[in-house]
Write a protein that holds these residues in place. Structure first.
Motif, PDB file in Angstrom:
ATOM      1  N   UNK A  13       0.854  -1.120   0.069  1.00  0.00           N
ATOM      2  CA  UNK A  13       0.102   0.100   0.176  1.00  0.00           C
ATOM      3  C   UNK A  13       0.871   1.241  -0.091  1.00  0.00           C
ATOM      4  N   UNK A  15       2.065   2.951   2.724  1.00  0.00           N
ATOM      5  CA  UNK A  15       1.698   3.910   3.818  1.00  0.00           C
ATOM      6  C   UNK A  15       3.218   4.340   4.378  1.00  0.00           C
ATOM      7  N   UNK A  18       5.774   6.560   2.957  1.00  0.00           N
ATOM      8  CA  UNK A  18       5.610   8.197   3.320  1.00  0.00           C
ATOM      9  C   UNK A  18       5.964   8.624   4.556  1.00  0.00           C
ATOM     10  N   UNK A  50       7.840   4.193  12.677  1.00  0.00           N
ATOM     11  CA  UNK A  50       6.915   4.979  12.044  1.00  0.00           C
ATOM     12  C   UNK A  50       6.179   3.874  10.792  1.00  0.00           C
ATOM     13  N   UNK A  56      -1.149  -1.079   7.674  1.00  0.00           N
ATOM     14  CA  UNK A  56      -2.281  -1.403   8.108  1.00  0.00           C
ATOM     15  C   UNK A  56      -2.477  -2.950   8.177  1.00  0.00           C
TER      16      UNK A  56
ATOM     17  N   UNK B  76      -3.733   3.298  -2.364  1.00  0.00           N
ATOM     18  CA  UNK B  76      -3.565   2.118  -1.710  1.00  0.00           C
ATOM     19  C   UNK B  76      -3.389   2.358   0.058  1.00  0.00           C
ATOM     20  N   UNK B  77      -2.703   3.396   0.361  1.00  0.00           N
ATOM     21  CA  UNK B  77      -2.107   3.569   1.775  1.00  0.00           C
ATOM     22  C   UNK B  77      -3.462   3.890   2.466  1.00  0.00           C
ATOM     23  N   UNK B  78      -3.410   3.464   3.907  1.00  0.00           N
ATOM     24  CA  UNK B  78      -4.489   3.717   4.789  1.00  0.00           C
ATOM     25  C   UNK B  78      -3.780   4.257   5.996  1.00  0.00           C
ATOM     26  N   UNK B  79      -4.541   4.929   6.726  1.00  0.00           N
ATOM     27  CA  UNK B  79      -3.977   5.636   8.123  1.00  0.00           C
ATOM     28  C   UNK B  79      -4.967   5.153   9.330  1.00  0.00           C
ATOM     29  N   UNK B  81      -7.495   1.802  10.595  1.00  0.00           N
ATOM     30  CA  UNK B  81      -8.022   0.409  10.529  1.00  0.00           C
ATOM     31  C   UNK B  81      -9.375   0.450  10.845  1.00  0.00           C
ATOM     32  N   UNK B  87      -7.257  -5.311   4.992  1.00  0.00           N
ATOM     33  CA  UNK B  87      -6.373  -4.711   3.891  1.00  0.00           C
ATOM     34  C   UNK B  87      -5.763  -5.855   3.018  1.00  0.00           C
ATOM     35  N   UNK B 137      -0.883   8.798   3.383  1.00  0.00           N
ATOM     36  CA  UNK B 137       0.670   8.988   2.535  1.00  0.00           C
ATOM     37  C   UNK B 137       0.496  10.423   1.858  1.00  0.00           C
ATOM     38  N   UNK B 138       0.077  11.539   2.498  1.00  0.00           N
ATOM     39  CA  UNK B 138       0.158  12.766   1.992  1.00  0.00           C
ATOM     40  C   UNK B 138      -0.669  12.929   0.962  1.00  0.00           C
ATOM     41  N   UNK B 140      -0.346  12.053  -1.917  1.00  0.00           N
ATOM     42  CA  UNK B 140       0.706  12.434  -2.996  1.00  0.00           C
ATOM     43  C   UNK B 140      -0.091  11.948  -4.362  1.00  0.00           C
ATOM     44  N   UNK B 200      -7.570   1.158  15.749  1.00  0.00           N
ATOM     45  CA  UNK B 200      -6.506   2.048  15.690  1.00  0.00           C
ATOM     46  C   UNK B 200      -6.525   3.066  14.510  1.00  0.00           C
ATOM     47  N   UNK B 202      -3.649   6.011  12.882  1.00  0.00           N
ATOM     48  CA  UNK B 202      -2.110   6.704  12.658  1.00  0.00           C
ATOM     49  C   UNK B 202      -2.104   8.182  12.623  1.00  0.00           C
ATOM     50  N   UNK B 205       2.376  11.021  14.279  1.00  0.00           N
ATOM     51  CA  UNK B 205       3.459  10.278  14.016  1.00  0.00           C
ATOM     52  C   UNK B 205       3.355   8.967  15.053  1.00  0.00           C
ATOM     53  N   UNK B 206       2.046   8.646  15.490  1.00  0.00           N
ATOM     54  CA  UNK B 206       1.703   7.545  16.395  1.00  0.00           C
ATOM     55  C   UNK B 206       0.575   6.843  16.384  1.00  0.00           C
ATOM     56  N   UNK B 207       0.710   5.580  16.634  1.00  0.00           N
ATOM     57  CA  UNK B 207      -0.515   4.767  16.765  1.00  0.00           C
ATOM     58  C   UNK B 207      -1.419   5.026  17.798  1.00  0.00           C
TER      59      UNK B 207
END
Lengths: 63, 519
Positions: A13, A15, A18, A50, A56, B76-79, B81, B87, B137-138, B140, B200, B202, B205-207
């Motif tokens: 993914x 994540x 980044x 990080x 995920x 595809x990225x996720x921050x 769950x 996933x 992931x920003x 982007x 959770x 993110x 900068x922490x979970x």
């Protein structure tokens, strides 16, 4: 003192890429990999690695 | 115009009729459409809002009959769950949010969009809906795609969906790229509820886990929503209805998002199956039935406007809602096409055609409604009917070929769209499949009648035995007008005692695949 990515669990993914403060993570052959030379487990940057914190699929683990 | 018509299932055999005589200019103002209230037509929204949504199939119920959207899977990225998301699961035969068969780079996405836009003139919207979070992931890839697209196909509207966690950081860029529409998935406004949905997040900068995670997510969602609406960007809120966890709470969600300016609220049923490997699937958390979903949706009427035509599309869906053509446009095939020129001629002429068609509709819907009110009066209780359609607001699908039925509630107050029910095709290559027929019966079990373009003798008998009347006399006619004409006839028979009220039924929501193409 480095993390690695379990390729079998990685969903690619991106994540982690980044979030890495050391730019130690890159995409190679269908999965993400951590350069152990560059990885500092985020010490001096953050409280926790990080890549592991954002992953995920929970596939970033100590090498 | 000919090639425009033949390109898609909207317009086919005998379906394209010249629009009715143009209505007086005032026809679209006031409450002339029977869509008033729950659905979103030109009659019940501000002109500037209608201008933004009229060609957006997800934001406008009316537009979804005419216009297509395309999701590009560049994020595809996720921050966070969610317990309803897995996933690791990724399969081309699944049709649900978060599932894609191939992830794209922004460059691949642009090529694919231009190729699809050439093939499907109904295309009006490009969305980014994951398979992760479009702003993780920003953001982007999301913004890289929109930046190029804005230059290469400026007529296509842009939209994105997000969980809202990173949203406040990106509102500035969203406005910069002229993104008119944003969807935020908000399942709770109370962290006590949220902790059962989100294991959770993110952030910073922490979970974070538990109550803290849900509290941060909630605050960021509300802040992002307020920032967007303050800038005049339309916001739709998606909520996943999870029985026993947030079902009753969704009324409060509806109130709060409306208070913060959300324009549309979409309450979707949880998709849960152990085979999907989601947390909820594994713990046996069930999804709601059709009746449970409708009860919550109805209870929210009067709050933020409800959306009922959602198909819970894949994050790489292509085409009209309810007809995924994604499999026709794989990366291999796009690459094989070579350079695709940008040309919006077909799209422009298609949009002109739709404008003309729409002009006649308001008048004819109002006339049908007035006729029912005159002849039936207000006594008769509304009924549900199922409609086999492939778009264009017409009854234009064969019963056996239908992959889904659209459900309308019709009564003296008019015909309103309730939702759609996905089914297996009954008719595979000419002969009927009895198991599939049982599935269809379960999916439309709460309906009094089913309106189709055509139906065979056997399924017709089975429907009648189950108490559902098959009706093919409105073949290729408009849905709302036909539904009202049917209701008028039904109410007449009811008052003569020729039929009895069919009530108290529930129906099954099927959440399986909707990816195979029409043969």
């Amino acid at each position: 003192m480095a993390y690695k990515i379990k390729a079998s669990d990685c969903t690619a993914c991106g994540a982690c890429e980044a979030e890495c403060p050391n730019i130690a993570i890159s995409f190679k052959k269908g999965t993400y990999v951590i350069d152990p030379v560059k990885c500092t487990e985020c010490q001096g940057h953050f409280d926790a690695p990080q890549c592991a914190a954002v992953c995920p699929a929970d596939c970033c683990v100590p090498a | 115009m000919d090639n425009v018509i033949s390109l898609d299932g909207i317009l086919g055999l005998g379906e394209l009729k010249a629009p009715d005589t143009a209505p007086p200019a005032s026809a679209a103002s006031g409450c002339s459409s029977s869509s008033c209230g729950s659905s979103d037509g030109p009659a019940d929204m501000a002109p500037e809002v209608w201008e933004k949504v009229k060609n957006h199939p997800c934001y406008s119920e009316e537009a979804h009959h005419y216009f297509a959207r395309m999701h590009v899977a560049v994020a595809p990225a996720c921050n966070i769950q969610c317990n309803y998301c897995n996933r690791k699961y990724d399969c081309s035969n699944e049709s649900r949010p978060g599932v894609v068969s191939e992830k794209l780079t922004p460059d691949q996405a642009i090529r694919k969009i231009l190729a699809v836009a050439k093939e499907i003139p109904q295309l009006s919207v490009i969305g980014i809906a994951g398979p992760g979070d479009s702003l993780a992931a920003g953001g982007r890839n999301t913004f890289a795609t929109f930046e190029q697209l804005q230059k290469k196909a400026p007529d296509l509207k842009l939209c994105l969906s997000t969980n809202g966690l990173a949203l406040p950081d990106h509102v500035e860029r969203i406005a910069q790229y002229n993104i008119d529409h944003v969807t935020i998935t908000i399942n709770m406004v109370d962290p006590e509820v949220g902790q059962h949905i989100y294991p959770w997040i993110f952030h910073g900068h922490r979970r974070w886990t538990g109550l803290d995670a849900a509290k941060i997510l909630h605050e960021r969602q509300m802040l992002g929503l307020e920032m967007l609406t303050a800038r005049g960007i339309l916001v739709k809120v998606n909520s996943v209805m999870i029985p026993g966890i947030n079902d009753e709470h969704l009324l409060e969600v509806n109130r709060q998002v409306k208070a913060r300016g959300a324009f549309l609220h979409n309450i979707m049923p949880l998709i849960s199956d152990p085979a999907h490997g989601t947390q909820f699937g594994l713990t046996g958390q069930r999804g709601p039935t059709a009746q449970e979903l409708k009860v919550v949706q109805d209870a929210c009427e009067g709050g933020a406007k409800l959306m009922r035509h959602c198909r819970q599309c894949r994050a790489d869906a292509v085409g009209l809602l309810g007809e995924d053509r994604g499999a026709e446009f794989t990366i291999d095939r796009i690459e094989a096409m070579g350079e695709v020129d940008y040309d919006d001629e077909a799209r422009r002429s298609y949009r002109e055609h739709v404008e003309a068609e729409r002009a006649g509709r308001a008048v004819s819907k109002a006339a049908a409604k007035a006729e029912v009110q005159d002849s039936v009066g207000a006594q008769a209780a509304p009924i549900l009917i199922a409609v086999a359609t492939k778009g264009g607001e017409r009854i234009n699908e064969h019963f056996g070929h239908a992959r889904e039925f659209q459900i309308y509630e019709v009564g003296p107050q008019g015909a309103t769209f309730v939702g759609h029910r996905r089914v297996d095709q009954y008719c595979e290559g000419g002969s009927g499949d009895e198991d599939a027929l049982d599935g269809v019966l379960a999916a439309i079990n709460d309906c009094t009648a089913v309106l189709v373009a055509k139906i065979g003798g056997c399924p017709s008998k089975s429907l009648q035995a189950a108490g559902i009347e098959p009706v093919d006399r409105f073949a290729f006619e408009y849905i709302e007008e036909s539904a009202l004409a049917y209701f008028k006839d039904y109410a007449g028979r009811l008052s003569r005692g020729a039929v009895s009220v069919r009530a108290g039924q529930d129906a099954v929501i099927r959440t399986g695949a909707l990816t195979a193409l029409r043969a």
